[in-house]
Design a protein around this motif. Structure first.
Motif, mmCIF file in Angstrom:
data_model
loop_
_atom_site.group_PDB
_atom_site.id
_atom_site.type_symbol
_atom_site.label_atom_id
_atom_site.label_comp_id
_atom_site.label_asym_id
_atom_site.label_seq_id
_atom_site.Cartn_x
_atom_site.Cartn_y
_atom_site.Cartn_z
ATOM 1 N N ASP A 284 0.648 0.137 -1.547
ATOM 2 C CA ASP A 284 1.614 0.277 -2.271
ATOM 3 C C ASP A 284 3.796 0.150 -1.046
ATOM 4 O OD1 ASP A 284 0.072 0.266 -4.965
ATOM 5 O OD2 ASP A 284 0.429 2.384 -5.368
ATOM 6 N N ALA A 285 3.201 1.517 -0.463
ATOM 7 C CA ALA A 285 3.782 1.316 0.828
ATOM 8 C C ALA A 285 3.992 0.379 1.132
ATOM 9 C CB ALA A 285 3.736 2.783 1.396
ATOM 10 N N CYS A 286 3.179 -0.254 1.655
ATOM 11 C CA CYS A 286 3.470 -1.787 2.723
ATOM 12 C C CYS A 286 4.211 -2.402 1.597
ATOM 13 C CB CYS A 286 1.853 -1.854 2.620
ATOM 14 S SG CYS A 286 0.955 -1.100 3.899
ATOM 15 N N THR A 287 4.161 -2.613 0.449
ATOM 16 C CA THR A 287 4.460 -3.783 -0.158
ATOM 17 C C THR A 287 5.675 -3.045 -0.763
ATOM 18 O OG1 THR A 287 2.074 -4.043 -1.840
ATOM 19 C CG2 THR A 287 4.696 -4.501 -3.458
ATOM 20 N N ASN A 288 6.387 -2.110 -0.937
ATOM 21 C CA ASN A 288 7.396 -1.453 -1.169
ATOM 22 C C ASN A 288 8.466 -2.211 0.256
ATOM 23 O OD1 ASN A 288 7.029 0.001 -3.478
ATOM 24 N ND2 ASN A 288 6.126 1.453 -2.438
ATOM 25 N N PRO A 293 -0.666 -5.581 3.079
ATOM 26 C CA PRO A 293 -1.388 -4.267 3.202
ATOM 27 C C PRO A 293 -2.395 -4.912 3.675
ATOM 28 C CG PRO A 293 -1.026 -5.080 0.831
ATOM 29 C CD PRO A 293 0.074 -6.173 1.245
ATOM 30 N N LYS A 294 -2.912 -3.900 4.958
ATOM 31 C CA LYS A 294 -4.039 -4.783 5.843
ATOM 32 C C LYS A 294 -4.592 -3.521 6.135
ATOM 33 C CE LYS A 294 -1.985 -9.278 6.780
ATOM 34 N NZ LYS A 294 -2.318 -9.823 8.707
ATOM 35 N N ARG A 295 -6.304 -3.914 5.629
ATOM 36 C CA ARG A 295 -7.193 -2.942 6.411
ATOM 37 C C ARG A 295 -7.513 -2.959 8.025
ATOM 38 N NH1 ARG A 295 -10.906 0.932 4.144
ATOM 39 N NH2 ARG A 295 -10.191 0.706 2.092
#
Length: 492
Positions: A284-288, A293-295
């Motif tokens: 969610d933080a990456c999207t914001n 978002p990547k592992r």
């Protein structure tokens, strides 16, 4: 007493014309029914009778069932899929084959599978030996050691060469148990014995080994006995590039300035990805902030994806233009860091490349161009004509350096043969690592009782079967190219 001429069309699509004895018309027809059953059984055993079939293109063919062909094809399937030998004994498997594909199939046991694998292995090894003996170029080797879950040592020996179609060939020629201790002398004796049995002792051009001290000792013996090593073997011991880079990076990261930051990064990543709840917060933080978002990948000590994509390969030449340019770039950045005695960021290192010891060459091609410009002469010999050619500095993913040499072998007959030998040299021990990965699957926790000869047969046969499939595709491609060339000549 009288006889009846009985004609019947059985369910297997054939005519039966026989003469049956009978006593009287009151005897019934049971003997005729018995004949239908017995005749059908005879028909089922008649494997020599062809039937109509279709190939993949829809062409009608005459097909004759062969139990020996079926067994060999099943052996290939078991080996390529790395299946347990007892898969052939599963009732569902036999019924599926008999009821859905071929009623004539006769089931066999895992013991037959084992003996068939040994037989096929001997046959294929003889064919491989003939191919290697007939090959008129040089052969490069890759070798390494592996300890199985049986605590047995295995030595893998893989050959690399460019065939007549200018395609890189990789063949595992040995995957045998080697007794301890694994000293340099023992490794040397083991490999030399295998090379002599194959008859390729005098064709060896280079040997790729990792950086273990025992391998260094082993190669010191190779230099004294192998007759075909160029420059008395000074360039024939090819260190594994992946291992060398790993040692360099490990040594660099062991500096105190790196230890604490790297430790904190690893701890934080482990904390984030250790819980699905925390990982969702991370996504969610990456999207914001507008980032995908990547592992993050798990650490792999001996192979990184970026290095693997550039250097490691078994179906394409390792000594490619991308490797040379990448090593050149890494060397430049290392020189900048050493000269400034500071830790530069990748951006600052790239900006400072022009001040490095390579006097401003930002790629291997720029450096090579200056060397070629210094060549003098009237381009009267083959080397000078080659060096006077314009340099190809732009490449796409489809560029094949072997295809280029094949297309230009008439113009540079001697250099093309040299290129064929040099380009086959592997710069990493990836071929051995690949063989060990196959060994781990063959000798899994569920199949740890396989004896070393069956392990070798399984690993080698899988490699040879896959190479056989590639060769068939190459031959079809070659036939297509020849057909196009003939059409072009006919147009002229």
């Amino acid at each position: 007493m009288y006889t009846i001429q009985y004609v019947t069309a059985g369910i297997y699509g054939h005519w039966c014309i026989i003469v049956l004895p009978g006593a009287s018309p009151k005897d019934g027809t049971s003997h005729l029914a018995d004949n239908v059953t017995s005749c059908a059984k005879k028909r089922r055993r008649d494997s020599g009778q062809p039937t109509l079939s279709q190939d993949g293109s829809g062409n009608i063919l005459a097909f004759t069932y062969s139990q020996s062909v079926a067994r060999r094809r099943l052996i290939k399937w078991i080996i390529k899929r790395e299946l347990p030998f007892n898969v052939i004994e599963e009732p569902e498997f036999a019924s599926m084959i008999k009821e859905s594909f071929c009623p004539q199939f006769v089931a066999f046991s895992r013991h037959t599978v084992r003996s068939d694998i040994v037989k096929v292995f001997k046959e294929e090894k003889t064919k491989l030996k003939e191919v290697l003996l007939a090959f008129d170029g040089k052969i490069c080797l890759t070798s390494d050691l592996w300890t199985s879950n049986q605590n047995l040592g295995y030595c893998s020996i893989t050959t690399h060469y460019v065939d007549k179609y200018w395609k890189l060939q990789k063949k595992i020629v040995s995957f045998c148990n080697i007794d301890s201790p694994h000293t340099g002398d023992a490794i040397f004796t083991f490999i030399i014995d295998k090379l002599k049995k194959l008859g390729i002792f005098e064709k060896i051009f280079s040997i790729s080994l990792d950086n273990a001290s025992s391998n260094t000792v082993a190669f010191s013996f190779f230099k004294t006995i192998l007759p075909g090593l160029p420059l008395n073997g000074r360039l024939s011991h090819v260190r594994c590039c992946c291992h060398v880079l790993n040692l360099i990076v490990t040594d660099g990261l062991s500096d105190d300035a790196f230890k604490e930051p790297i430790h904190r990064i690893k701890e934080n990543l482990g904390f984030i990805f250790g819980s699905t709840h925390r990982y969702q917060y991370f996504r969610d933080a990456c999207t914001n902030v507008g980032l995908p978002p990547k592992r993050q990948p798990v650490d792999v000590k001996h192979r990184w994806n970026s290095t693997y994509e550039i250097i490691s390969g078994t179906k394409c030449v390792d000594t490619s233009e991308s490797v040379h340019n990448e090593i050149f770039r890494l060397y430049d950045e290392y020189v900048v860091i050493s000269q400034n005695n500071v830790v530069d960021t990748p951006t600052s290192s790239a900006n400072n490349v022009a001040t490095s010891s390579t006097s401003g060459y930002n790629s291997a091609w720029a450096f090579l161009q200056t060397q070629i410009n210094n060549v003098s002469g009237s381009a009267s010999n083959e080397l000078q004509r080659y060096l006077s050619e314009p340099i190809l500095t732009e490449f796409d993913k489809e560029f094949d350096v072997l295809s280029w040499w094949r297309a230009n072998k008439q113009r540079f007959p001697i250099l093309s043969m040299m290129a064929r030998d040099v380009l086959a040299v592997p710069v990493s021990t990836d071929a051995s690592e690949s063989a060990f990965s196959a060994g781990r699957r063959v000798l899994s926790d569920y199949r740890s009782r396989l004896v070393p000869p069956l392990v070798e047969a399984s690993v080698c046969l899988k490699d040879w079967f896959e190479a056989e499939d590639r060769d068939i595709a190459i031959q079809k491609e070659e036939e297509s190219i020849i057909g196009l060339e003939m059409e072009f000549l006919n147009l002229d």
